[in-house]
Design an enzyme around this catalytic site. Structure first.
Site, PDB file in Angstrom:
ATOM      1  N   SER A  12     -21.230  -3.755   4.997  1.00  0.00           N
ATOM      2  CA  SER A  12     -21.113  -4.858   5.819  1.00  0.00           C
ATOM      3  C   SER A  12     -21.523  -4.820   7.288  1.00  0.00           C
ATOM      4  CB  SER A  12     -19.605  -5.289   5.876  1.00  0.00           C
ATOM      5  OG  SER A  12     -19.500  -6.357   6.795  1.00  0.00           O
ATOM      6  N   HIS A  37     -24.315  -6.800   2.893  1.00  0.00           N
ATOM      7  CA  HIS A  37     -23.155  -7.718   2.838  1.00  0.00           C
ATOM      8  C   HIS A  37     -23.264  -8.271   4.156  1.00  0.00           C
ATOM      9  CE1 HIS A  37     -19.484  -9.393   1.427  1.00  0.00           C
ATOM     10  NE2 HIS A  37     -18.868  -9.142   2.463  1.00  0.00           N
ATOM     11  N   ASP A  39     -21.264 -10.897   6.523  1.00  0.00           N
ATOM     12  CA  ASP A  39     -20.034 -11.782   6.848  1.00  0.00           C
ATOM     13  C   ASP A  39     -20.238 -12.883   7.799  1.00  0.00           C
ATOM     14  OD1 ASP A  39     -18.163 -10.500   5.061  1.00  0.00           O
ATOM     15  OD2 ASP A  39     -18.411  -8.714   6.234  1.00  0.00           O
ATOM     16  N   MET A  41     -18.288 -16.082   9.589  1.00  0.00           N
ATOM     17  CA  MET A  41     -16.902 -16.422   9.606  1.00  0.00           C
ATOM     18  C   MET A  41     -16.838 -17.540  10.837  1.00  0.00           C
ATOM     19  SD  MET A  41     -15.083 -12.767  10.176  1.00  0.00           S
ATOM     20  CE  MET A  41     -15.419 -11.426   9.143  1.00  0.00           C
ATOM     21  N   HIS A  70     -21.392 -13.582   2.244  1.00  0.00           N
ATOM     22  CA  HIS A  70     -20.022 -14.023   2.181  1.00  0.00           C
ATOM     23  C   HIS A  70     -19.550 -14.934   3.192  1.00  0.00           C
ATOM     24  CE1 HIS A  70     -15.657 -12.303   2.268  1.00  0.00           C
ATOM     25  NE2 HIS A  70     -15.687 -13.393   1.912  1.00  0.00           N
ATOM     26  N   MET A  72     -17.089 -17.346   4.850  1.00  0.00           N
ATOM     27  CA  MET A  72     -15.712 -17.355   5.179  1.00  0.00           C
ATOM     28  C   MET A  72     -15.581 -18.694   6.173  1.00  0.00           C
ATOM     29  SD  MET A  72     -14.672 -13.414   5.492  1.00  0.00           S
ATOM     30  CE  MET A  72     -16.369 -13.037   5.746  1.00  0.00           C
ATOM     31  N   MET A 141     -10.686  -9.970  -2.314  1.00  0.00           N
ATOM     32  CA  MET A 141     -10.599  -9.409  -0.951  1.00  0.00           C
ATOM     33  C   MET A 141      -9.163  -8.619  -1.051  1.00  0.00           C
ATOM     34  SD  MET A 141     -12.722 -10.847   0.858  1.00  0.00           S
ATOM     35  CE  MET A 141     -12.109 -10.154   2.410  1.00  0.00           C
ATOM     36  N   ASP A 177     -13.832  -6.246  -1.350  1.00  0.00           N
ATOM     37  CA  ASP A 177     -14.192  -6.286   0.126  1.00  0.00           C
ATOM     38  C   ASP A 177     -12.988  -6.027   0.856  1.00  0.00           C
ATOM     39  OD1 ASP A 177     -15.218  -7.002   2.406  1.00  0.00           O
ATOM     40  OD2 ASP A 177     -15.799  -8.870   2.132  1.00  0.00           O
TER      41      ASP A 177
HETATM   42  C1  DX5 Z   1     -13.629  -8.823   6.178  1.00  0.00           C
HETATM   43  C2  DX5 Z   1     -14.913  -8.974   5.734  1.00  0.00           C
HETATM   44  C3  DX5 Z   1     -15.390  -7.632   5.264  1.00  0.00           C
HETATM   45  C4  DX5 Z   1     -15.232  -6.469   6.185  1.00  0.00           C
HETATM   46  C5  DX5 Z   1     -15.075  -5.228   5.583  1.00  0.00           C
HETATM   47  O1  DX5 Z   1     -13.180 -10.523   6.408  1.00  0.00           O
HETATM   48  O2  DX5 Z   1     -15.236  -9.923   4.719  1.00  0.00           O
HETATM   49  O3  DX5 Z   1     -16.705  -7.555   4.443  1.00  0.00           O
HETATM   50  O4  DX5 Z   1     -16.314  -6.256   7.152  1.00  0.00           O
HETATM   51  O5  DX5 Z   1     -14.728  -4.263   6.599  1.00  0.00           O
HETATM   52  P1  DX5 Z   1     -14.230  -2.713   6.324  1.00  0.00           P
HETATM   53  O6  DX5 Z   1     -14.977  -2.074   5.166  1.00  0.00           O
HETATM   54  O7  DX5 Z   1     -14.064  -2.207   7.708  1.00  0.00           O
HETATM   55  O8  DX5 Z   1     -12.670  -3.047   5.811  1.00  0.00           O
HETATM   56 ZN    ZN Z   2     -17.192  -9.923   3.433  1.00  0.00          ZN
END
Ligand code: DX5
Ligand code: ZN
Length: 228
Positions: A12, A37, A39, A41, A70, A72, A141, A177
């Protein structure tokens, strides 16, 4: 994008240098990452803000393989086309982000991207059952979404096993994840997961100037998962 259930490591870039995404993506792929990956947000569905489709489009040319986006965000539907145009191979939406997840999954597949369904830790596996024929990936998750570096929530392992049984022979990936490292990777791989997202456990200790550390971290997670 061909389907298989071998373990795939998806670093990620939430844990990468945000001023250097292009080089970071190149470095993790050169060091053995299977997917990248990404993310997204919004500060609304989750309590943190990262970036949007323009950043995804900017990093796309630096990724040779799968760009796994991903989302969010809520709402999600108005932005699906933009992320597909940005070059996402997989677009994952949260079941909890909309009262109309069926429509969102249809909209993702209509773009030609693979459709992912993400489940928060408080959402049961059974919630995914009526949607399985519309998805290419279920993302479990194993932390509450929003931040990297959180502790793995062990109660989710049973959920992975339930989903694996429900999926049967269907070509659907199970992605994990949150909190994936060499200790937790074998637990989820054994339960049936094949795509392991890892942020801090991949990027910890390395940099684009010292990318061999990324490679060692990826190999350690993969070896632990395959032994599991
Ligand atoms: C959390 C993200 C993850 C996150 C995972 O909301 O969707 O992808 O970056 O991070 P680690 O591996 O550090 O838990
Ligand atoms: Zn993620």
């Amino acid at each position: 994008m061909t389907f298989d259930r071998r373990v795939k490591i998806a670093p990620s870039i939430l844990s990468a240098d945000f001023a250097n995404f292009g080089a970071e993506c190149q470095a993790i792929e050169a060091q053995g990452a299977d997917w990248v990956h990404v993310d997204v947000m919004d500060g609304h569905f989750v309590p943190n803000i990262t970036f949007g489709p323009a950043t995804c489009a900017a990093i796309r040319p630096h990724i040779k393989g799968i760009m796994d986006v991903h989302l969010m965000i809520a709402p999600v539907d108005p932005y699906i086309d933009a992320f597909a145009t940005a070059g996402a191979d997989v677009i994952t939406a949260h079941l909890e982000a909309t009262p109309h997840i069926h429509r969102s999954l249809q909209a993702i597949r209509a773009t030609g991207a693979k459709a992912g369904l993400a489940l928060n830790p408080g959402t049961p596996a059974s919630a995914a059952e009526p949607l399985l024929d519309m998805v290419d990936l279920v993302c479990v998750m194993t932390v509450n979404p929003g931040f990297g570096g959180q502790k793995f929530i062990a109660s989710q392992i049973a959920k992975v096993a339930q989903l694996r049984a429900m999926i049967g022979d269907r070509p659907i990936h199970i992605e994990i994840d949150g909190g994936v490292d060499p200790v937790t990777a074998p637990l989820v791989a054994q339960a049936g997961a094949d795509v392991l997202v890892a942020g801090s456990a991949v990027f910890r200790g390395g940099s684009v100037h010292n990318p061999e550390v990324y490679g060692a971290n990826i190999r350690n997670i993969r070896a632990a998962a395959e032994a599991g």
